[in-house]
Design a protein around this motif. Structure first.
Motif, PDB file in Angstrom:
ATOM      1  N   GLN A 180       0.832  -1.205   0.000  1.00  0.00           N
ATOM      2  CA  GLN A 180       0.000   0.000   0.000  1.00  0.00           C
ATOM      3  C   GLN A 180       0.872   1.262   0.000  1.00  0.00           C
ATOM      4  O   GLN A 180       0.581   2.230  -0.699  1.00  0.00           O
ATOM      5  CB  GLN A 180      -0.945   0.002   1.215  1.00  0.00           C
ATOM      6  CG  GLN A 180      -1.814   1.249   1.321  1.00  0.00           C
ATOM      7  CD  GLN A 180      -2.762   1.412   0.143  1.00  0.00           C
ATOM      8  OE1 GLN A 180      -3.214   0.439  -0.446  1.00  0.00           O
ATOM      9  NE2 GLN A 180      -3.056   2.639  -0.204  1.00  0.00           N
ATOM     10  N   GLU A 181       1.935   1.258   0.791  1.00  0.00           N
ATOM     11  CA  GLU A 181       2.834   2.418   0.830  1.00  0.00           C
ATOM     12  C   GLU A 181       3.510   2.633  -0.524  1.00  0.00           C
ATOM     13  O   GLU A 181       3.662   3.774  -0.968  1.00  0.00           O
ATOM     14  CB  GLU A 181       3.882   2.227   1.920  1.00  0.00           C
ATOM     15  CG  GLU A 181       3.309   2.345   3.320  1.00  0.00           C
ATOM     16  CD  GLU A 181       4.280   1.903   4.399  1.00  0.00           C
ATOM     17  OE1 GLU A 181       4.214   2.475   5.497  1.00  0.00           O
ATOM     18  OE2 GLU A 181       5.107   0.978   4.149  1.00  0.00           O
ATOM     19  N   TYR A 182       3.906   1.547  -1.202  1.00  0.00           N
ATOM     20  CA  TYR A 182       4.490   1.677  -2.543  1.00  0.00           C
ATOM     21  C   TYR A 182       3.473   2.266  -3.508  1.00  0.00           C
ATOM     22  O   TYR A 182       3.800   3.138  -4.316  1.00  0.00           O
ATOM     23  CB  TYR A 182       4.972   0.320  -3.074  1.00  0.00           C
ATOM     24  CG  TYR A 182       6.413   0.033  -2.757  1.00  0.00           C
ATOM     25  CD1 TYR A 182       7.435   0.826  -3.273  1.00  0.00           C
ATOM     26  CD2 TYR A 182       6.766  -1.026  -1.951  1.00  0.00           C
ATOM     27  CE1 TYR A 182       8.762   0.566  -2.985  1.00  0.00           C
ATOM     28  CE2 TYR A 182       8.087  -1.295  -1.646  1.00  0.00           C
ATOM     29  CZ  TYR A 182       9.087  -0.503  -2.171  1.00  0.00           C
ATOM     30  OH  TYR A 182      10.401  -0.758  -1.879  1.00  0.00           O
ATOM     31  N   HIS A 183       2.245   1.823  -3.423  1.00  0.00           N
ATOM     32  CA  HIS A 183       1.192   2.341  -4.293  1.00  0.00           C
ATOM     33  C   HIS A 183       1.053   3.855  -4.108  1.00  0.00           C
ATOM     34  O   HIS A 183       1.012   4.610  -5.077  1.00  0.00           O
ATOM     35  CB  HIS A 183      -0.129   1.627  -3.989  1.00  0.00           C
ATOM     36  CG  HIS A 183      -1.277   2.177  -4.775  1.00  0.00           C
ATOM     37  ND1 HIS A 183      -1.459   1.919  -6.104  1.00  0.00           N
ATOM     38  CD2 HIS A 183      -2.291   2.994  -4.395  1.00  0.00           C
ATOM     39  CE1 HIS A 183      -2.535   2.556  -6.529  1.00  0.00           C
ATOM     40  NE2 HIS A 183      -3.060   3.216  -5.507  1.00  0.00           N
ATOM     41  N   GLU A 184       0.978   4.309  -2.867  1.00  0.00           N
ATOM     42  CA  GLU A 184       0.842   5.740  -2.582  1.00  0.00           C
ATOM     43  C   GLU A 184       2.081   6.520  -3.018  1.00  0.00           C
ATOM     44  O   GLU A 184       1.973   7.612  -3.569  1.00  0.00           O
ATOM     45  CB  GLU A 184       0.580   5.963  -1.090  1.00  0.00           C
ATOM     46  CG  GLU A 184      -0.774   5.479  -0.637  1.00  0.00           C
ATOM     47  CD  GLU A 184      -1.916   6.173  -1.363  1.00  0.00           C
ATOM     48  OE1 GLU A 184      -1.880   7.413  -1.497  1.00  0.00           O
ATOM     49  OE2 GLU A 184      -2.849   5.455  -1.800  1.00  0.00           O
ATOM     50  N   PHE A 185       3.269   5.960  -2.775  1.00  0.00           N
ATOM     51  CA  PHE A 185       4.519   6.623  -3.149  1.00  0.00           C
ATOM     52  C   PHE A 185       4.579   6.843  -4.652  1.00  0.00           C
ATOM     53  O   PHE A 185       4.833   7.949  -5.129  1.00  0.00           O
ATOM     54  CB  PHE A 185       5.713   5.788  -2.685  1.00  0.00           C
ATOM     55  CG  PHE A 185       7.040   6.302  -3.180  1.00  0.00           C
ATOM     56  CD1 PHE A 185       7.624   7.414  -2.613  1.00  0.00           C
ATOM     57  CD2 PHE A 185       7.695   5.666  -4.226  1.00  0.00           C
ATOM     58  CE1 PHE A 185       8.847   7.890  -3.070  1.00  0.00           C
ATOM     59  CE2 PHE A 185       8.915   6.134  -4.686  1.00  0.00           C
ATOM     60  CZ  PHE A 185       9.488   7.249  -4.102  1.00  0.00           C
ATOM     61  N   PHE A 186       4.329   5.789  -5.446  1.00  0.00           N
ATOM     62  CA  PHE A 186       4.442   5.911  -6.889  1.00  0.00           C
ATOM     63  C   PHE A 186       3.297   6.712  -7.491  1.00  0.00           C
ATOM     64  O   PHE A 186       3.463   7.353  -8.522  1.00  0.00           O
ATOM     65  CB  PHE A 186       4.587   4.536  -7.541  1.00  0.00           C
ATOM     66  CG  PHE A 186       5.979   3.989  -7.376  1.00  0.00           C
ATOM     67  CD1 PHE A 186       7.049   4.566  -8.029  1.00  0.00           C
ATOM     68  CD2 PHE A 186       6.228   2.925  -6.529  1.00  0.00           C
ATOM     69  CE1 PHE A 186       8.337   4.090  -7.860  1.00  0.00           C
ATOM     70  CE2 PHE A 186       7.513   2.442  -6.354  1.00  0.00           C
ATOM     71  CZ  PHE A 186       8.570   3.025  -7.028  1.00  0.00           C
ATOM     72  N   LYS A 187       2.135   6.722  -6.843  1.00  0.00           N
ATOM     73  CA  LYS A 187       1.040   7.569  -7.295  1.00  0.00           C
ATOM     74  C   LYS A 187       1.470   9.036  -7.207  1.00  0.00           C
ATOM     75  O   LYS A 187       1.282   9.809  -8.145  1.00  0.00           O
ATOM     76  CB  LYS A 187      -0.205   7.310  -6.441  1.00  0.00           C
ATOM     77  CG  LYS A 187      -1.423   8.088  -6.879  1.00  0.00           C
ATOM     78  CD  LYS A 187      -2.642   7.586  -6.129  1.00  0.00           C
ATOM     79  CE  LYS A 187      -3.199   8.670  -5.264  1.00  0.00           C
ATOM     80  NZ  LYS A 187      -4.376   8.248  -4.506  1.00  0.00           N
TER      81      LYS A 187
END
Length: 90
Positions: A11-18
């Motif tokens: 989830q943190e990767y998703h938010e970071f790359f978004k």
């Protein structure tokens, strides 16, 4: 809280790359604005997209401290680009 030095969760990767993707897109739009100016049809299309189909007439007031005003949406957008404050709102 995650332990410092550990990898991000899915989830943190998703938010970071978004966030990174959005910032790159905003930077690209600024680069087009700086190259071609506000009268360019692509730049105007982006401005209309950002403003639900219409480029607001000036003057433009922003959320910046001191209630600064800009003579047009173009100058407001150029300011955001120069300051890298892509997500300031009118």
């Amino acid at each position: 809280a995650q332990q410092p030095g550990t990898p991000l969760s899915n989830q943190e990767y998703h938010e970071f790359f978004k966030f990174v993707r959005i910032t790159i897109q905003a930077s690209t739009a600024c680069h087009l604005r700086e190259l071609y100016g506000c009268e360019n049809s692509l730049v105007q299309t982006l401005d209309k997209y950002e403003n639900h189909g219409a480029i607001p007439p000036g003057p433009i007031c922003s959320e910046l401290p001191g209630n600064p005003s800009f003579p047009s949406f173009c100058t407001f957008s150029l300011y955001r680009c120069i300051k890298k404050k892509y997500f300031l709102k009118v």
